[in-house]
Every structure is written in structure tokens, then in C-alpha cells.
Design a protein around this motif. Sequence first.
Motif, PDB file in Angstrom:
ATOM      1  N   TRP A 183       0.655   0.968   3.942  1.00 51.81           N
ATOM      2  CA  TRP A 183       0.708   1.206   5.392  1.00 51.81           C
ATOM      3  C   TRP A 183       2.158   1.441   5.767  1.00 51.81           C
ATOM      4  CZ3 TRP A 183       2.465  -2.408   9.451  1.00 51.81           C
ATOM      5  CH2 TRP A 183       2.338  -1.858  10.714  1.00 51.81           C
ATOM      6  N   ALA A 185       4.741   1.406   8.360  1.00 47.54           N
ATOM      7  CA  ALA A 185       4.894   0.788   9.669  1.00 47.54           C
ATOM      8  C   ALA A 185       5.657   1.670  10.649  1.00 47.54           C
ATOM      9  CB  ALA A 185       5.615  -0.551   9.524  1.00 47.54           C
ATOM     10  N   ASP A 188       2.694   4.405  11.352  1.00 44.96           N
ATOM     11  CA  ASP A 188       1.344   3.846  11.457  1.00 44.96           C
ATOM     12  C   ASP A 188       0.348   4.688  10.653  1.00 44.96           C
ATOM     13  OD1 ASP A 188      -0.596   2.034  12.192  1.00 44.96           O
ATOM     14  OD2 ASP A 188      -1.073   3.058  14.081  1.00 44.96           O
TER      15      ASP A 188
END
Length: 290
Positions: A183, A185, A188
Motif C-alpha cells: 500500500w 501511503a 493511496d
Amino acid sequence: MSDPVPGLVQRETFRGQPCIRLSARNGDTALLSLHGAQVLSWVAQGRERLYLSPDAVLDGHAAIRGGIPLCFPQFNQRGPLPKHGFARTLPWLHMPAGGSDALACVCLELTDNPATRAWWPERFAAHLAVSLGDGSLRVQLAVRHTGKADDRPWNFTTALHTYLRVDDVERTLLDGLDGCARWDALTDARGVQQGPVRFAGEYDSVFSAPAAPLHLHDGAHHLQITQSASLCNTVVWNPGAGLSARLADLPPDGYRSMLCVEAAQIDQPVALAPGQQWQGWQELRVGPNG
């Protein structure tokens, strides 16, 4: 200066803060602050392996930028507590710990008290154990629910937020995350890591932790990074030039000399019933070429 005693553990003061210095039989050392139970330095084979910001605040109150901060009982801002929880900003107690000719060991303890209950009402005991060997450093966190039998369960997230020192992050390569869920960050976005991780600009990703060790290649230097199966995430972070310039406790060019590779449990919080205990660890080991 005399040769270090195998397994030596000594109390000392570093920049005004009480610390514990561990010395291995080969001359490797580690420095652990009682504030936050935070490893500040690990010198292995004559080279500093952790990054401690020269602008870090060591006042016995603020979080310390660098070394191995402990995020507990909350990772980042994923909950109502202060960012990364309160464990890294409170004093811990030095507890007796076993050692050997091969290892120097120290254990620190934090239990619930009025300061912790002002943020978090739960009854707990946390122990951080640091073991220093020839070319190796292991940091292990153990957490126990110390409430009464009829108390409710509670959960937590955690990370060993390790700042590794590198010569130049843009020439650094982190191998071993190929095929792991990732993932990003910053965007997203979710996907799967392809190949080794390289760095150009700000980087912030949460991976599913691999079963095999990671390998950090920093020019001619090599570090092996292993974590327990109880820590199911690996977080990799570098602030890049933009964020580094905005952080008051990091030099504008500090990002070049550091890379965070964190052993974490954040996607799935740990739930503990009264009397239950959890533990997780990260181990750093100098590679064959140092």
C-alpha cells in the motif's frame, strides 16, 4: 582504553539523558535511552548502523528522531492517541536481564500509570528487550494484558520504527519484498511489489511482511533484516527532500543518510484478553561484506 568485557552493560548519560550502553565481545556497541526505551546507536564492525538526527530533541519529553523508536499502542495517526502512541515519550524502568559471553542483554519495562491512563485506560505491561551480539542486534517487544479476569479485551498496533544509516539513499537498494502486497501511503494505491525497492524522492509504503529476511544494500555495505511472524507488516519510509526540509528535528539533507525499515503490526490490531501476552521482534545482522 581497555578491551570491552563480553556482555558488558553500563549506565551512562548521553546528551543529558540516562542511557544504557551494551558492549559485545568483538567491540560492537549499542546505546539505549530510558526515555522511550529507544535504541539510539548501534556500532557494528566499526560503523554506525542506525541514523540519529543531529537535530533530534533529547529533553526527556519529546519523541527522539532516529534510532529505533517504539510505536505503541498506536501506529501513526490510526486512532485517537498521539501520533505513534505514548510509549516513545515516557520513561521506562531498567529491569534485570540475562546475558552470556556471546550476548549483552538489557530489558526495560513500562506499565500503566497515571500518565498512560490519561490517554489510554487499559491495564498493561510492556517489556522491551535488546540483545547485542557480534554483528547483530535484536529488539523484542512483549505486551501483556494485566487487567482482572473480568476486564474487557483491548487491542493495539505497534512498530519498531528503525532508522537505518545509509551513505546515500538514492543509491540504496532494499531486496526481499518482491511479490509482497504493498500500500503506497502517498498515493493511496494498492498493488504488488515488483523487484527490489529503490528510492528517488519521498517514499512511504506498507508491505505484507515477507517470510524470508530482507537485504539492504548500501554501496559496499550489506545488512540483513529479519522480523518475527507476529509482526505481519513491513513499513519502508524516507521523507525525501521536501518533507525533510519541513521537519524541525531533521536537517534538510538528512533524508539522504537514512532509511526506515520497520517491523510492524498495523493492518490487523493485536487483541489481548486479560492474562494474555504477545511478543514480536526485529533482528539486524551485518552481512558478510559488512
